[in-house]
Enzyme design. Sequence first.
Site, PDB file in Angstrom:
ATOM      1  N   THR A  47       3.261   7.614  -0.588  1.00 56.28           N
ATOM      2  CA  THR A  47       4.635   7.769  -0.303  1.00 56.28           C
ATOM      3  C   THR A  47       4.886   8.348  -1.891  1.00 56.28           C
ATOM      4  O   THR A  47       5.365   9.405  -1.942  1.00 56.28           O
ATOM      5  CB  THR A  47       4.962   6.161  -0.528  1.00 56.28           C
ATOM      6  OG1 THR A  47       4.742   5.754   0.921  1.00 56.28           O
ATOM      7  CG2 THR A  47       6.566   6.483  -0.638  1.00 56.28           C
ATOM      8  N   ASP A  71       7.376  10.898   4.830  1.00 57.02           N
ATOM      9  CA  ASP A  71       7.260  11.094   3.475  1.00 57.02           C
ATOM     10  C   ASP A  71       5.610  12.030   3.668  1.00 57.02           C
ATOM     11  O   ASP A  71       5.124  12.481   2.796  1.00 57.02           O
ATOM     12  CB  ASP A  71       6.931   9.590   2.867  1.00 57.02           C
ATOM     13  CG  ASP A  71       6.483   8.395   3.507  1.00 57.02           C
ATOM     14  OD1 ASP A  71       5.615   8.969   5.428  1.00 57.02           O
ATOM     15  OD2 ASP A  71       5.692   7.550   3.082  1.00 57.02           O
ATOM     16  N   HIS A  72       4.838  11.050   4.771  1.00 56.18           N
ATOM     17  CA  HIS A  72       3.462  11.776   5.468  1.00 56.18           C
ATOM     18  C   HIS A  72       2.785  11.570   6.762  1.00 56.18           C
ATOM     19  O   HIS A  72       3.637  10.867   7.048  1.00 56.18           O
ATOM     20  CB  HIS A  72       2.251  10.533   4.114  1.00 56.18           C
ATOM     21  CG  HIS A  72       2.510   9.885   3.309  1.00 56.18           C
ATOM     22  ND1 HIS A  72       2.165   9.014   4.714  1.00 56.18           N
ATOM     23  CD2 HIS A  72       3.101   8.690   2.977  1.00 56.18           C
ATOM     24  CE1 HIS A  72       2.796   8.112   4.623  1.00 56.18           C
ATOM     25  NE2 HIS A  72       3.197   7.740   3.495  1.00 56.18           N
ATOM     26  N   GLU A  83       9.137   6.312   6.421  1.00 55.53           N
ATOM     27  CA  GLU A  83       7.583   5.754   6.043  1.00 55.53           C
ATOM     28  C   GLU A  83       7.083   6.647   7.585  1.00 55.53           C
ATOM     29  O   GLU A  83       6.877   5.832   8.493  1.00 55.53           O
ATOM     30  CB  GLU A  83       7.408   4.499   6.157  1.00 55.53           C
ATOM     31  CG  GLU A  83       6.458   4.092   5.541  1.00 55.53           C
ATOM     32  CD  GLU A  83       4.905   4.414   4.766  1.00 55.53           C
ATOM     33  OE1 GLU A  83       5.693   4.872   3.862  1.00 55.53           O
ATOM     34  OE2 GLU A  83       4.242   4.841   4.989  1.00 55.53           O
ATOM     35  N   HIS A  91       4.764   1.374   8.700  1.00 56.50           N
ATOM     36  CA  HIS A  91       3.726   1.488   7.373  1.00 56.50           C
ATOM     37  C   HIS A  91       2.355   1.092   8.761  1.00 56.50           C
ATOM     38  O   HIS A  91       2.390   0.285   9.512  1.00 56.50           O
ATOM     39  CB  HIS A  91       3.608   1.143   6.986  1.00 56.50           C
ATOM     40  CG  HIS A  91       3.102   0.841   5.847  1.00 56.50           C
ATOM     41  ND1 HIS A  91       1.096   1.006   5.199  1.00 56.50           N
ATOM     42  CD2 HIS A  91       3.344   2.171   4.006  1.00 56.50           C
ATOM     43  CE1 HIS A  91       0.620   1.410   4.834  1.00 56.50           C
ATOM     44  NE2 HIS A  91       1.324   1.808   4.054  1.00 56.50           N
TER      45      HIS A  91
HETATM   46  C1  GP9 Z   1       4.718   0.844  -0.587  1.00 62.98           C
HETATM   47  C2  GP9 Z   1       4.725   2.292   0.783  1.00 62.98           C
HETATM   48  C3  GP9 Z   1       3.985   2.078   1.233  1.00 62.98           C
HETATM   49  O1  GP9 Z   1       5.667   0.219  -1.542  1.00 62.98           O
HETATM   50  O2  GP9 Z   1       5.968   3.016  -0.132  1.00 62.98           O
HETATM   51  O3  GP9 Z   1       3.437   3.314   0.426  1.00 62.98           O
HETATM   52  P1  GP9 Z   1       2.145   4.489   1.557  1.00 62.98           P
HETATM   53  O4  GP9 Z   1       0.683   3.414   1.531  1.00 62.98           O
HETATM   54  O5  GP9 Z   1       2.483   4.417   2.141  1.00 62.98           O
HETATM   55  O6  GP9 Z   1       1.782   5.113   0.207  1.00 62.98           O
HETATM   56 MN    MN Z   2       4.082   6.580   2.903  1.00 59.92          MN
END
Ligand code: GP9
Ligand code: MN
Length: 413
Positions: free
Chosen positions: A82, A256-257, A38, A197
């Site tokens: 994500t 992921d980003h 994340e 996150h």
């Molecule tokens: C939520 C997690 C975070 O299930 O994948 O999502 P994001 O805000 O990073 O898209």
């Molecule tokens: Mn994410």
Amino acid sequence: DGTELPEIKEYIDGIQSKEKSELFGAAEGKNVIFISAESLQSFPINNEVNGEEITPFLNSLTKDDDTFYFENFYHQTMQGKTSDSEFLTANSLYPLSRGAVFFTHGQNEYHALPEMLNEEGYYTASFHANNKSFWNRDQMYESLGFDHFYGEEAYEVTKENSIGWGLKDKPFFEQSIKYLQTIEQPFYTKFITLTNHFPFELSEEDRSIEPYDSNSNTLNNYFPTVRYMDESIEQFFNQLKESGIYEDSIIVIMGDHYGISENHNKAMSSYLGKEEITPYDHIQLQRVPFFVHIPGSGKGKVMSEVAGQIDIKPTLLHLLGVDTTDDIYFGNDLFSDDRKGYVALRNGDYISDKYISTSGICYNRETGEPVVENAENEKPCAPIEEKVAQELGYSDDLIYGDLFRFVDFNKIK
Ligand code: GP9
Ligand code: MN
């Protein structure tokens, strides 16, 4: 009715790698453990805060004999965050420029990585300790061909083992091992972490390094949660070894980003020791780490070629020895020398071996200087800009027209 398909297929034929790479089939029959990290960007890797390493475990992987580390690997996500990274990874198609394709086209026909591995005899599952319908995952995972989704209810979540968005990464991995030990092999499994996150909350006891000191609490708190995630991944590696799963598996790790948006540019420039964050720097900050760890391979090295999330599907399929000649996708096998040589971002910006094109400026990728246009060097970024626009358009056509309905992949085989 799919009349656009021949033109799209012809374009794709022009960008696909023609030669099989030396690593084709190098991981044939192995389990795949894919970790979606994340909000992990590349800038903390092999870097320090307050004089301390931020990601000691991932840093060690960048120097590991069994690991390929891609240092110029870009995320290509948009508003779907994500879920966009999951979409890119599974399909080697681009996410949409607005909204989340997981929501808007969750019932389309796809020819995704989990589905293709299913056909090769793989069991496929995703693990993520959040509500199953978040990002419409429950529906989209079926369309992508996942056999099972271990969501929040598969985990014991308590007040003590949670923070921020939910179950902390260490108990998440720890509690996942028992499932890995019982599912059928070979398997393709995806683990999506959560602790790192926004807004990067962490309790004192889980903090191994101190926050940074700047006007952005977001950036300040990012470092300790990145370290926590690094430790959770190290712990997972150890548990995989103890449970005997490690030897028969390859482990893939991908950011992921971005985690730190441009709203924090001032703090970011002070951390990076720069006067300002230019459009060029902003693009370079869209790099996320990508690791392919193949136990016992001994061939690992740092890979500097430009690469992106669009390349994951063909790269993994080829490692597992699956032919993709007739498949429809926009990436390249990152171990092949025959690649298209650019990474398209969803807004039409791109990174090529030579240039970075953003905000209407063409930069020299190596030096970060805008390229001077002269008589011989007229609009140097333009040719690839056109290809990028065409490619994004074809990807959109496939999604909006649900064109995979009209392709019989079994017949092609
Ligand atoms: C939520 C997690 C975070 O299930 O994948 O999502 P994001 O805000 O990073 O898209
Ligand atoms: Mn994410």
